[in-house]
Write a protein that holds these residues in place. Structure first.
Motif, PDB file in Angstrom:
ATOM      1  N   TRP A   4      -6.302   1.099  -2.978  1.00 33.66           N
ATOM      2  CA  TRP A   4      -5.606   0.751  -3.722  1.00 33.66           C
ATOM      3  C   TRP A   4      -6.023   0.622  -5.569  1.00 33.66           C
ATOM      4  O   TRP A   4      -6.027   1.402  -6.697  1.00 33.66           O
ATOM      5  CB  TRP A   4      -4.447  -0.861  -4.339  1.00 33.66           C
ATOM      6  CG  TRP A   4      -3.842  -0.886  -3.343  1.00 33.66           C
ATOM      7  CD1 TRP A   4      -3.826  -1.159  -1.869  1.00 33.66           C
ATOM      8  CD2 TRP A   4      -2.626  -0.082  -2.760  1.00 33.66           C
ATOM      9  NE1 TRP A   4      -3.190  -0.476  -1.135  1.00 33.66           N
ATOM     10  CE2 TRP A   4      -1.738  -0.096  -1.818  1.00 33.66           C
ATOM     11  CE3 TRP A   4      -1.344   0.658  -4.099  1.00 33.66           C
ATOM     12  CZ2 TRP A   4      -0.230  -0.141  -1.609  1.00 33.66           C
ATOM     13  CZ3 TRP A   4      -0.506   1.048  -3.752  1.00 33.66           C
ATOM     14  CH2 TRP A   4      -0.198   0.957  -2.278  1.00 33.66           C
ATOM     15  N   ASP A  40      -0.724   1.449   3.195  1.00 36.43           N
ATOM     16  CA  ASP A  40       0.862   1.855   2.737  1.00 36.43           C
ATOM     17  C   ASP A  40       1.804   1.695   3.294  1.00 36.43           C
ATOM     18  O   ASP A  40       1.910   2.743   3.664  1.00 36.43           O
ATOM     19  CB  ASP A  40       0.185   2.543   0.967  1.00 36.43           C
ATOM     20  CG  ASP A  40       1.814   2.474   0.281  1.00 36.43           C
ATOM     21  OD1 ASP A  40       2.875   2.248   0.459  1.00 36.43           O
ATOM     22  OD2 ASP A  40       1.820   3.056  -0.323  1.00 36.43           O
ATOM     23  N   SER A  41       2.471   0.994   3.613  1.00 34.72           N
ATOM     24  CA  SER A  41       3.900   0.676   4.020  1.00 34.72           C
ATOM     25  C   SER A  41       4.785   1.689   3.608  1.00 34.72           C
ATOM     26  O   SER A  41       5.363   2.667   4.947  1.00 34.72           O
ATOM     27  CB  SER A  41       4.176  -0.283   5.042  1.00 34.72           C
ATOM     28  OG  SER A  41       4.753  -1.113   4.070  1.00 34.72           O
ATOM     29  N   ASP A  42       5.238   1.946   2.254  1.00 37.82           N
ATOM     30  CA  ASP A  42       5.844   2.551   1.935  1.00 37.82           C
ATOM     31  C   ASP A  42       5.552   4.084   1.957  1.00 37.82           C
ATOM     32  O   ASP A  42       6.153   5.100   1.369  1.00 37.82           O
ATOM     33  CB  ASP A  42       5.839   2.446   0.820  1.00 37.82           C
ATOM     34  CG  ASP A  42       6.607   1.150   0.759  1.00 37.82           C
ATOM     35  OD1 ASP A  42       7.719   0.875   1.382  1.00 37.82           O
ATOM     36  OD2 ASP A  42       5.846  -0.271   0.050  1.00 37.82           O
ATOM     37  N   LEU A  43       4.668   4.214   2.018  1.00 37.54           N
ATOM     38  CA  LEU A  43       3.880   6.098   2.032  1.00 37.54           C
ATOM     39  C   LEU A  43       4.811   6.934   3.401  1.00 37.54           C
ATOM     40  O   LEU A  43       5.047   6.953   4.627  1.00 37.54           O
ATOM     41  CB  LEU A  43       2.311   5.823   2.443  1.00 37.54           C
ATOM     42  CG  LEU A  43       2.049   7.315   1.789  1.00 37.54           C
ATOM     43  CD1 LEU A  43       1.457   7.359   0.589  1.00 37.54           C
ATOM     44  CD2 LEU A  43       0.447   7.362   2.874  1.00 37.54           C
ATOM     45  N   ASP A  54       5.633   9.724  -1.318  1.00 38.40           N
ATOM     46  CA  ASP A  54       6.100   8.503  -2.190  1.00 38.40           C
ATOM     47  C   ASP A  54       4.948   7.610  -1.749  1.00 38.40           C
ATOM     48  O   ASP A  54       5.035   7.705  -0.719  1.00 38.40           O
ATOM     49  CB  ASP A  54       8.090   8.049  -1.745  1.00 38.40           C
ATOM     50  CG  ASP A  54       8.799   8.808  -2.078  1.00 38.40           C
ATOM     51  OD1 ASP A  54       8.718   9.879  -2.967  1.00 38.40           O
ATOM     52  OD2 ASP A  54       9.779   9.321  -1.006  1.00 38.40           O
ATOM     53  N   PHE A  55       4.929   6.268  -2.828  1.00 40.94           N
ATOM     54  CA  PHE A  55       4.674   5.177  -1.851  1.00 40.94           C
ATOM     55  C   PHE A  55       5.216   3.828  -2.698  1.00 40.94           C
ATOM     56  O   PHE A  55       5.501   3.762  -3.798  1.00 40.94           O
ATOM     57  CB  PHE A  55       3.070   6.025  -2.879  1.00 40.94           C
ATOM     58  CG  PHE A  55       2.739   6.586  -4.267  1.00 40.94           C
ATOM     59  CD1 PHE A  55       2.694   7.585  -4.457  1.00 40.94           C
ATOM     60  CD2 PHE A  55       2.031   5.805  -5.092  1.00 40.94           C
ATOM     61  CE1 PHE A  55       2.724   7.643  -6.143  1.00 40.94           C
ATOM     62  CE2 PHE A  55       2.172   5.374  -6.390  1.00 40.94           C
ATOM     63  CZ  PHE A  55       2.492   6.796  -7.211  1.00 40.94           C
ATOM     64  N   GLY A  56       3.652   3.087  -2.625  1.00 40.66           N
ATOM     65  CA  GLY A  56       4.347   1.799  -2.448  1.00 40.66           C
ATOM     66  C   GLY A  56       4.351   1.695  -3.931  1.00 40.66           C
ATOM     67  O   GLY A  56       2.955   1.989  -4.963  1.00 40.66           O
ATOM     68  N   GLU A  57       3.795  -0.473  -4.187  1.00 43.29           N
ATOM     69  CA  GLU A  57       3.882   0.041  -5.529  1.00 43.29           C
ATOM     70  C   GLU A  57       2.401  -0.686  -5.887  1.00 43.29           C
ATOM     71  O   GLU A  57       2.335  -1.904  -4.983  1.00 43.29           O
ATOM     72  CB  GLU A  57       4.653  -2.062  -5.500  1.00 43.29           C
ATOM     73  CG  GLU A  57       4.883  -2.097  -7.272  1.00 43.29           C
ATOM     74  CD  GLU A  57       6.082  -2.001  -7.690  1.00 43.29           C
ATOM     75  OE1 GLU A  57       5.579  -1.411  -9.430  1.00 43.29           O
ATOM     76  OE2 GLU A  57       6.952  -0.767  -7.887  1.00 43.29           O
ATOM     77  N   ASP A  96      -0.930  -2.933  -7.654  1.00 45.24           N
ATOM     78  CA  ASP A  96      -0.653  -4.436  -8.989  1.00 45.24           C
ATOM     79  C   ASP A  96      -1.449  -4.903  -9.666  1.00 45.24           C
ATOM     80  O   ASP A  96      -2.768  -4.529  -9.728  1.00 45.24           O
ATOM     81  CB  ASP A  96      -1.215  -5.414  -6.647  1.00 45.24           C
ATOM     82  CG  ASP A  96      -1.583  -7.018  -6.931  1.00 45.24           C
ATOM     83  OD1 ASP A  96      -0.931  -7.335  -8.273  1.00 45.24           O
ATOM     84  OD2 ASP A  96      -2.049  -7.314  -6.261  1.00 45.24           O
TER      85      ASP A  96
END
Ligand SMILES: [Fe+2]
Ligand SMILES: [Fe+2]
Ligand SMILES: [Fe+2]
Lengths: 318, 251
Positions: free
Chosen positions: A195, A248-251, A261-264, A266
């Motif tokens: 990150w 990143d679980s949204d990746l 696509d990737f997560g937010e 911080d």
């Protein structure tokens, strides 16, 4: 100079940049151009110098002679980058001492990534792979920037950074082909550095200031979000080869856009570190200040000796 | 020469570069100027490069029963044969320079003669290393002069460092068993014979630096026999940390 004359000069200046001509230190330039370049270039130089510290932290503990030599050489390269970036900045009419003073007083910034600690040997791999990797993405476009000395420094720097990146990746590969404990060490390093590396590409476009002016002067050629996407797209397949999981679980791959696509991110953490409250901000700056202060008597001696020498030369000549 | 003895001799030579390289590596990122920082890192790099050549040769002599890294990282404290001088800590830049200066002048003369070794590999390593070491010698001598003939403060600091470290110089010229054996076989250097030239060369630089050459009656010795100062243990615990914590792994 009258207002009209300045305006004419500015027009000529902008036209030169638009034609892809390089601006050289002795050329006329708008004050804002000078100041913006001093700020960005010195920030870059400071990042190289402060960036020596997290990796320097492992020189005495490198696990093999081969790795120790490679790490020393890498950190030395970063010092070299700092040196030519400072020299290039000095061509804009500011002294090295003033630049250091800005760093030491906290007025000048450096890349926030170096305010994270290096806890295991795997961090040497992760930094080379991800941090030098992100730096390359930031810097390759600068090889064509409008200010000549900066552009030329970047060509040299980028060559070495890509060597660092391969070297870092190779450390990761060795760990991932090693024992269970080495693989865990590699995964842990990726978890900690992922990150912050994404943050290295800068705040999102809607939060970032002076992008338009920077684009015109070729200090920036792509937006932060574009650069970040490029970094992610390039890095995810490399993590797959290592057999590591990006934290990143949204990746996920997006067929439609042809990108991941990737997560937010911080951003609170980002701004906290930028504002001086990261895990190592105080320590990194203090280390630089100490090196400078402890070196004062050495620099004084060198100066005094040089003065005596030139006096002796003059006396001889008479 | 017996392979085992030759390996002992190689360790006696290489451990100096290893331990001094480690000390110089501690400075990276903390130098008084960026240029000096780069130069100190460079010296460290050169020294570790030399260590690798020596230890790779030793590994080959052992039929790869031991590796270069075993030699560097996995011996017990008493098995390191470096002179006490090179393990002395980086108290300040004056100590760094004085230590480097006192070792470089020895190192240069040593390599000059090692080039004539009847062992071709050692002669070749010496030939390559002496170019690097003549640069180290110039760097440290120049700084001795600058600090000595710089300000009052710098003069006092460098004189103190030279005075303190001088007690470790005698050991450079006192051969251990391996060195005696190697010299008899015309593989090693007759280090006793280097001292006069060393004292003269060092004296010349100190004079130019307006410093006083220490005149001591008592010297410290023991490193070559594995009797070290208390500083070495801490240096080794850093240096050996990974190999000791994670045994039998590839890095
Ligand atoms: Fe760099
Ligand atoms: Fe960089
Ligand atoms: Fe780099």
């Amino acid at each position: 100079m009258s207002e009209q004359e300045v305006k004419n000069l500015e027009e000529i200046f902008e036209a030169r940049i638009a034609r892809d001509e390089k601006i050289e230190p002795k050329d006329w330039m708008p004050e804002k151009y000078r100041q913006t370049h001093i700020r960005q270039m010195s920030q870059h130089a400071h990042s190289e110098i402060v960036g020596m510290l997290p990796e320097g932290n492992w020189i005495t503990r490198a696990p093999s002679l081969r790795r120790k030599v490679a790490l020393l050489a890498k950190v030395q390269d970063e010092a070299g980058h700092g040196l030519y970036l400072y020299s290039a900045t000095e061509t804009l009419g500011i002294s090295r001492d003033e630049l250091y003073e800005q760093l030491h007083s906290g007025k000048a910034k450096y890349s926030s990534i170096f305010n994270y600690p290096t806890l295991t040997w795997a961090d040497m791999g992760a930094i080379g792979w991800l941090v030098d990797g992100a730096a390359i993405i930031n810097q390759v476009p600068l090889c064509n920037t409008s200010f000549g000395p900066y552009a030329r420094a970047m060509v040299r720097v980028c060559k070495e950074e890509s060597f660092h990146q391969r070297q870092g990746y190779e450390i990761m590969l060795t760990l991932c082909n090693g024992t269970e404990v080495q693989k865990e060490m590699a995964q842990d390093a990726l978890n900690r550095w992922w990150w912050p590396s994404l943050m290295m590409l800068g705040p999102t476009d809607d939060m970032s200031v002076h992008t338009e002016q920077s684009m015109k002067w070729k200090l920036k050629r792509k937006t932060n979000d574009e650069l970040r996407q490029q970094f992610i797209d390039q890095t995810v397949p490399q993590a797959d080869i290592l057999g590591l999981t990006i934290p990143d679980s949204d990746l996920k791959w997006n067929e439609e856009t042809g990108h991941y696509d990737f997560g937010e991110i911080d951003w609170d953490e980002f701004w906290q570190v930028v504002k001086g409250h990261g895990p190592c901000n105080k320590e990194r700056l203090q280390t630089r200040v100490n090196a400078w202060e402890n070196g004062q008597w050495v620099r004084d001696a060198a100066l005094a000796y040089a003065e005596k020498q030139s006096e002796r030369k003059i006396k001889k000549a008479i | 020469m017996d392979k085992k003895d030759l390996i002992q001799y190689i360790e006696t030579i290489a451990d100096n570069s290893l331990i001094l390289g480690q000390r110089m590596g501690e400075l990276t990122g903390h130098g008084p100027t960026l240029e000096v920082d780069i130069a100190c890192t460079n010296i460290s790099l050169d020294l570790f490069g030399q260590v690798r050549s020596y230890f790779q040769y030793a590994a080959q002599l052992s039929n790869q029963e031991i590796s270069e890294d075993d030699l560097a990282f996995l011996r017990q404290e008493r098995a390191y044969k470096n002179v006490l001088l090179v393990e002395q800590p980086n108290r300040d830049f004056a100590y760094v320079i004085a230590r480097q200066f006192l070792f470089d002048h020895y190192h240069f003369l040593f390599l000059k003669h090692l080039q004539n070794s009847e062992d071709e590999t050692l002669a070749a390593i010496a030939k390559k290393s002496i170019k690097e070491v003549s640069y180290h010698k110039r760097f440290s001598s120049d700084w001795i002069i600058r600090l000595g003939d710089g300000t009052e403060e710098s003069k006092q600091k460098i004189q103190t460092a030279v005075d303190d470290l001088w007690q470790y110089t005698q050991e450079l010229f006192e051969p251990n068993e391996a060195e005696k054996a190697a010299e008899e076989k015309h593989i090693g250097v007759d280090i006793v014979s280097l001292q006069a030239e060393y004292t003269q060369n060092v004296g010349k630089v100190l004079q130019e630096a307006t410093l006083t050459q220490p005149d001591l009656k008592f010297f410290q010795r023991g490193g070559k026999k594995g009797i070290h100062t208390e500083h070495l243990g801490y240096l080794l615990s850093d240096m050996q940390y990974m190999q000791r914590t994670y045994p039998n792994m590839k890095w």
